[in-house]
Scaffold this motif. Structure first.
Motif, PDB file in Angstrom:
ATOM      1  N   THR B 115      -5.166  -3.229 -17.340  1.00 43.73           N
ATOM      2  CA  THR B 115      -4.750  -3.109 -15.836  1.00 43.73           C
ATOM      3  C   THR B 115      -5.701  -2.589 -15.009  1.00 43.73           C
ATOM      4  O   THR B 115      -5.876  -2.837 -13.959  1.00 43.73           O
ATOM      5  N   VAL B 116      -6.914  -1.991 -15.399  1.00 44.45           N
ATOM      6  CA  VAL B 116      -7.926  -1.514 -14.645  1.00 44.45           C
ATOM      7  C   VAL B 116      -8.791  -2.545 -13.882  1.00 44.45           C
ATOM      8  O   VAL B 116      -9.311  -2.444 -12.975  1.00 44.45           O
ATOM      9  N   TYR B 117      -8.773  -3.752 -14.756  1.00 42.80           N
ATOM     10  CA  TYR B 117      -9.844  -4.598 -14.205  1.00 42.80           C
ATOM     11  C   TYR B 117      -9.255  -5.498 -13.032  1.00 42.80           C
ATOM     12  O   TYR B 117      -9.951  -6.276 -12.415  1.00 42.80           O
ATOM     13  N   GLY B 118      -7.954  -5.722 -13.127  1.00 39.16           N
ATOM     14  CA  GLY B 118      -7.187  -6.920 -12.379  1.00 39.16           C
ATOM     15  C   GLY B 118      -7.339  -8.111 -13.264  1.00 39.16           C
ATOM     16  O   GLY B 118      -7.711  -8.102 -14.275  1.00 39.16           O
ATOM     17  N   SER B 119      -7.432  -8.929 -12.396  1.00 38.29           N
ATOM     18  CA  SER B 119      -7.454 -10.529 -13.113  1.00 38.29           C
ATOM     19  C   SER B 119      -8.977 -10.963 -13.255  1.00 38.29           C
ATOM     20  O   SER B 119      -9.538 -11.041 -12.106  1.00 38.29           O
ATOM     21  N   TYR B 120      -9.313 -11.167 -14.369  1.00 36.65           N
ATOM     22  CA  TYR B 120     -10.760 -11.908 -14.412  1.00 36.65           C
ATOM     23  C   TYR B 120     -10.345 -13.230 -15.722  1.00 36.65           C
ATOM     24  O   TYR B 120      -9.810 -12.739 -16.452  1.00 36.65           O
ATOM     25  N   GLU B 121     -11.078 -14.102 -15.385  1.00 34.00           N
ATOM     26  CA  GLU B 121     -11.341 -15.058 -16.333  1.00 34.00           C
ATOM     27  C   GLU B 121     -12.316 -14.605 -17.584  1.00 34.00           C
ATOM     28  O   GLU B 121     -13.268 -14.115 -17.145  1.00 34.00           O
ATOM     29  N   GLY B 122     -11.761 -15.189 -18.811  1.00 37.96           N
ATOM     30  CA  GLY B 122     -13.026 -14.858 -19.942  1.00 37.96           C
ATOM     31  C   GLY B 122     -13.072 -13.373 -20.252  1.00 37.96           C
ATOM     32  O   GLY B 122     -12.506 -12.515 -19.925  1.00 37.96           O
ATOM     33  N   LEU B 123     -14.170 -13.253 -21.115  1.00 38.09           N
ATOM     34  CA  LEU B 123     -14.482 -11.810 -21.737  1.00 38.09           C
ATOM     35  C   LEU B 123     -14.819 -10.956 -20.414  1.00 38.09           C
ATOM     36  O   LEU B 123     -15.580 -11.299 -19.517  1.00 38.09           O
ATOM     37  N   ILE B 124     -14.147  -9.706 -20.350  1.00 30.93           N
ATOM     38  CA  ILE B 124     -14.312  -8.747 -19.392  1.00 30.93           C
ATOM     39  C   ILE B 124     -15.241  -7.606 -19.952  1.00 30.93           C
ATOM     40  O   ILE B 124     -14.790  -7.083 -21.036  1.00 30.93           O
ATOM     41  N   CYS B 125     -16.513  -7.303 -19.582  1.00 29.35           N
ATOM     42  CA  CYS B 125     -17.370  -6.142 -19.874  1.00 29.35           C
ATOM     43  C   CYS B 125     -17.075  -5.083 -19.039  1.00 29.35           C
ATOM     44  O   CYS B 125     -16.516  -5.157 -18.015  1.00 29.35           O
ATOM     45  N   GLU B 126     -17.605  -3.882 -19.422  1.00 29.83           N
ATOM     46  CA  GLU B 126     -17.279  -2.563 -18.924  1.00 29.83           C
ATOM     47  C   GLU B 126     -17.825  -2.515 -17.469  1.00 29.83           C
ATOM     48  O   GLU B 126     -17.442  -1.425 -16.625  1.00 29.83           O
ATOM     49  N   ASP B 127     -18.887  -3.487 -17.532  1.00 28.42           N
ATOM     50  CA  ASP B 127     -19.664  -3.033 -16.190  1.00 28.42           C
ATOM     51  C   ASP B 127     -19.087  -4.104 -14.981  1.00 28.42           C
ATOM     52  O   ASP B 127     -19.938  -4.060 -13.840  1.00 28.42           O
ATOM     53  N   VAL B 128     -18.038  -4.889 -15.000  1.00 25.07           N
ATOM     54  CA  VAL B 128     -17.683  -5.410 -13.780  1.00 25.07           C
ATOM     55  C   VAL B 128     -16.918  -4.689 -12.845  1.00 25.07           C
ATOM     56  O   VAL B 128     -16.777  -3.425 -13.167  1.00 25.07           O
ATOM     57  N   VAL B 129     -16.811  -5.182 -11.663  1.00 27.22           N
ATOM     58  CA  VAL B 129     -16.016  -4.660 -10.509  1.00 27.22           C
ATOM     59  C   VAL B 129     -14.549  -4.293 -11.044  1.00 27.22           C
ATOM     60  O   VAL B 129     -14.039  -5.459 -10.868  1.00 27.22           O
ATOM     61  N   PRO B 130     -14.048  -3.121 -11.317  1.00 22.81           N
ATOM     62  CA  PRO B 130     -12.520  -3.009 -11.432  1.00 22.81           C
ATOM     63  C   PRO B 130     -11.775  -3.495  -9.959  1.00 22.81           C
ATOM     64  O   PRO B 130     -12.042  -2.990  -8.952  1.00 22.81           O
ATOM     65  N   ARG B 131     -10.923  -4.461 -10.296  1.00 25.33           N
ATOM     66  CA  ARG B 131     -10.072  -4.689  -9.093  1.00 25.33           C
ATOM     67  C   ARG B 131      -8.540  -4.558  -9.391  1.00 25.33           C
ATOM     68  O   ARG B 131      -7.868  -5.482  -9.451  1.00 25.33           O
ATOM     69  N   PRO B 132      -8.095  -3.164  -9.988  1.00 25.81           N
ATOM     70  CA  PRO B 132      -6.663  -3.108 -10.231  1.00 25.81           C
ATOM     71  C   PRO B 132      -5.943  -3.539  -8.949  1.00 25.81           C
ATOM     72  O   PRO B 132      -6.010  -3.197  -7.752  1.00 25.81           O
ATOM     73  N   PHE B 133      -4.708  -4.075  -9.411  1.00 25.23           N
ATOM     74  CA  PHE B 133      -3.737  -4.180  -8.014  1.00 25.23           C
ATOM     75  C   PHE B 133      -2.456  -3.665  -8.757  1.00 25.23           C
ATOM     76  O   PHE B 133      -1.504  -3.782  -7.865  1.00 25.23           O
ATOM     77  N   ASN B 134      -2.370  -3.333  -9.817  1.00 28.33           N
ATOM     78  CA  ASN B 134      -0.989  -2.573 -10.397  1.00 28.33           C
ATOM     79  C   ASN B 134      -1.163  -1.129 -10.290  1.00 28.33           C
ATOM     80  O   ASN B 134      -1.987  -0.518 -10.607  1.00 28.33           O
ATOM     81  N   PRO B 135      -0.397  -0.268  -9.612  1.00 31.73           N
ATOM     82  CA  PRO B 135      -0.385   1.091  -9.429  1.00 31.73           C
ATOM     83  C   PRO B 135      -0.869   1.717 -10.737  1.00 31.73           C
ATOM     84  O   PRO B 135      -1.323   2.877 -10.836  1.00 31.73           O
ATOM     85  N   TYR B 136      -0.250   1.288 -11.913  1.00 30.67           N
ATOM     86  CA  TYR B 136      -0.543   2.029 -13.084  1.00 30.67           C
ATOM     87  C   TYR B 136      -1.998   1.973 -13.468  1.00 30.67           C
ATOM     88  O   TYR B 136      -2.510   2.769 -13.851  1.00 30.67           O
ATOM     89  N   GLY B 137      -2.661   0.643 -13.273  1.00 28.40           N
ATOM     90  CA  GLY B 137      -4.079   0.491 -13.369  1.00 28.40           C
ATOM     91  C   GLY B 137      -4.843   1.322 -12.617  1.00 28.40           C
ATOM     92  O   GLY B 137      -5.838   2.016 -12.707  1.00 28.40           O
ATOM     93  N   ILE B 138      -4.205   1.393 -11.162  1.00 32.89           N
ATOM     94  CA  ILE B 138      -4.950   2.173  -9.947  1.00 32.89           C
ATOM     95  C   ILE B 138      -5.059   3.601 -10.433  1.00 32.89           C
ATOM     96  O   ILE B 138      -6.209   4.287 -10.252  1.00 32.89           O
ATOM     97  N   GLY B 139      -3.954   4.108 -10.914  1.00 32.97           N
ATOM     98  CA  GLY B 139      -3.762   5.540 -11.556  1.00 32.97           C
ATOM     99  C   GLY B 139      -4.798   5.741 -12.319  1.00 32.97           C
ATOM    100  O   GLY B 139      -5.492   6.842 -12.350  1.00 32.97           O
ATOM    101  N   LYS B 140      -4.679   4.926 -13.635  1.00 33.28           N
ATOM    102  CA  LYS B 140      -5.785   5.070 -14.573  1.00 33.28           C
ATOM    103  C   LYS B 140      -7.242   5.173 -14.066  1.00 33.28           C
ATOM    104  O   LYS B 140      -8.010   5.946 -14.537  1.00 33.28           O
TER     105      LYS B 140
END
Lengths: 303, 303
Positions: B115-140
């Motif tokens: 949830t912290v990343y939001g929607s990304y296609e393909g493999l997600i590495c730790e250095d992308v911009v997090p774009r959470p839209f679910n409050p659970y992920g926003i909280g984390k």
């Protein structure tokens, strides 16, 4: 347009810009607050936390909500991180819930370019990974994320403005808003100015009326969303700022140097190209031209 | 090691891994909580919100604090965003303040890669911009940012683990933890399984014991900090997961298809290279091998 923080520094200039553009402005103020910027063209409504029914009634028939109210500054957030959670984030969610329930079309949010990014060398564009470490900036970024949630859940449009070091008339030393009022207060009282940091401590100073005019352009298209840096793209070191004061104001002063505070970034210079893409003819006011009028406004407010 | 959420799904497996590696484990549980995973090798201490003196005493002499407790799930956060602020973020700050006051050396935090990343296609590495839209992920993500603040303010080391879709023994349908217990519960009761989304709805399923073992390696170096995805790097669609269930469990079931829920990401597949750099010989358990034992554990817990 409904505004929170409309009697504060940036918010009051936004109210002026919105009125000048012909908008009807309602300002939500805390019960018992005496506005710094009372204006009979503005409809003031008193409101406190945790009164959702009252808030629902206020939000009805508003097209836009512009959120400036924030109960802390970066130094206070650093010392008391809970204020960000228990006051700022919590109040913002209460307000946004009321917005989407009432069908508000667009929300404008005054975020903080100076703190949401953390430390980056050189020009900072909106697409870098935010790495805030000051609770004030963490609170602002968290509210940005909650806006993404409300946008997704309800379809409300959202403009986020990440504002650099705003300065200009009505900035108040009591509220610890920025370095210029603190220094001007020290100069006014004949004390040495306290300088934290040196050549490498770079800030992006933007005149508050430029901030207000640029944010007001967000009212032109209520069906568009975006995140925008509001800075000039020019870095000024604290030492250069001292020199500008020495050159532009009519009173000599001494300088006391101290290390940069750990709550502060090293450097924060904002890439302004995205907002200039929306307002291509815009020209920023120059800091060197604005020091003297800011000093005059500071002295006038003291008398 | 002091653990919150040590009687929960991921936390209880972490406790097992820490005990197996020879660590002394204390588990902080809410007053009145009957643990799902009581173990006489663990020291259980009851604690509630807003008792800072009691918490200070508990934190003394702890080397590491591992924070798993979280009062919501993504569906609940979507419906009730305030729980993230008023329970999860607030409790986390109270705990971290006590950590740094007591001189805890390192904090491990169970964040959410789903949830912290939001929607990304393909493999997600730790250095992308997090774009959470679910409050659970926003909280984390907000708690991650507050950890950066405590790290900067006090020097405490911090490991953040962004966990994919963990599955395996002890995952409970009552807590709405993931799709497998929900489906297994429906199969167990002879109901059709409800599938939200289709081919493009990709998840990264990681066995909970892999999560636990990888997080336990964070105890080997208390003077190192990092943010790590805990996922396998393999995307499995909800339809593939249904097929794996059909092939691996001993009971037929029907399938009810529905659109993806708006609270869910489209795709979430985590690049695991950073954590594998720390544990190069590690081999992830394979989802196809683990469906049958997870079903057996599910049935055994029901009897």
């Amino acid at each position: 347009v409904l505004v929170t923080g409309g009697t504060g520094f940036v918010g009051s200039h936004f109210v002026d810009a919105a009125l000048a553009a012909g908008h009807d402005v309602t300002a939500l103020v805390r019960a018992g607050t005496q506005g710094d910027h009372n204006d009979d063209r503005v409809n003031y409504i008193e409101h406190d936390f945790d009164q959702p029914e009252a808030l629902a009634a206020i939000m009805t028939h508003q097209d836009v909500f512009a959120h400036f109210a924030w109960a802390s500054d970066p130094v206070e957030g650093w010392c008391n991180p809970s204020i960000e959670v228990e006051a700022n984030i919590r109040l913002s969610i209460e307000l946004f819930e009321a917005c989407v329930a009432a069908g508000v079309k667009k929300i404008l949010f005054a975020s903080s370019g100076g703190t949401v990014y953390g430390s980056y060398e050189g020009l900072i564009c909106e697409d870098v990974v935010p790495r805030p470490f000051n609770p004030y900036g963490i609170g602002k970024l968290t509210v940005e994320h909650f806006l993404a949630y409300y946008q997704k859940r309800s379809g409300v449009d959202v403009d986020v403005y990440r504002i650099g070091n705003a300065y200009g008339p009505r900035q108040r030393v009591e509220k610890k808003q920025g370095v210029l009022p603190r220094w001007m207060d020290q100069i006014y009282r004949g004390e040495p100015v306290d300088v934290f940091g040196g050549e490498g401590t770079l800030r992006d100073y933007i005149h508050v009326q430029d901030v207000a005019v640029l944010m007001e352009t967000g009212l032109n298209d209520l069906a568009a969303s975006g995140t925008y840096n509001l800075g000039t793209g020019i870095g000024t070191s604290v030492l250069q700022l001292v020199q500008l004061l020495q050159e532009n104001i009519d009173r000599p002063f001494e300088v006391h140097h101290a290390p940069r505070r750990e709550s502060d970034n090293t450097s924060c210079i904002l890439d302004a190209r995205r907002i200039l893409g929306r307002v291509p003819d815009f020209r920023f006011r120059q800091l060197a031209d604005e020091i003297a009028p800011t000093w005059e406004a500071f002295k006038a407010a003291r008398i």
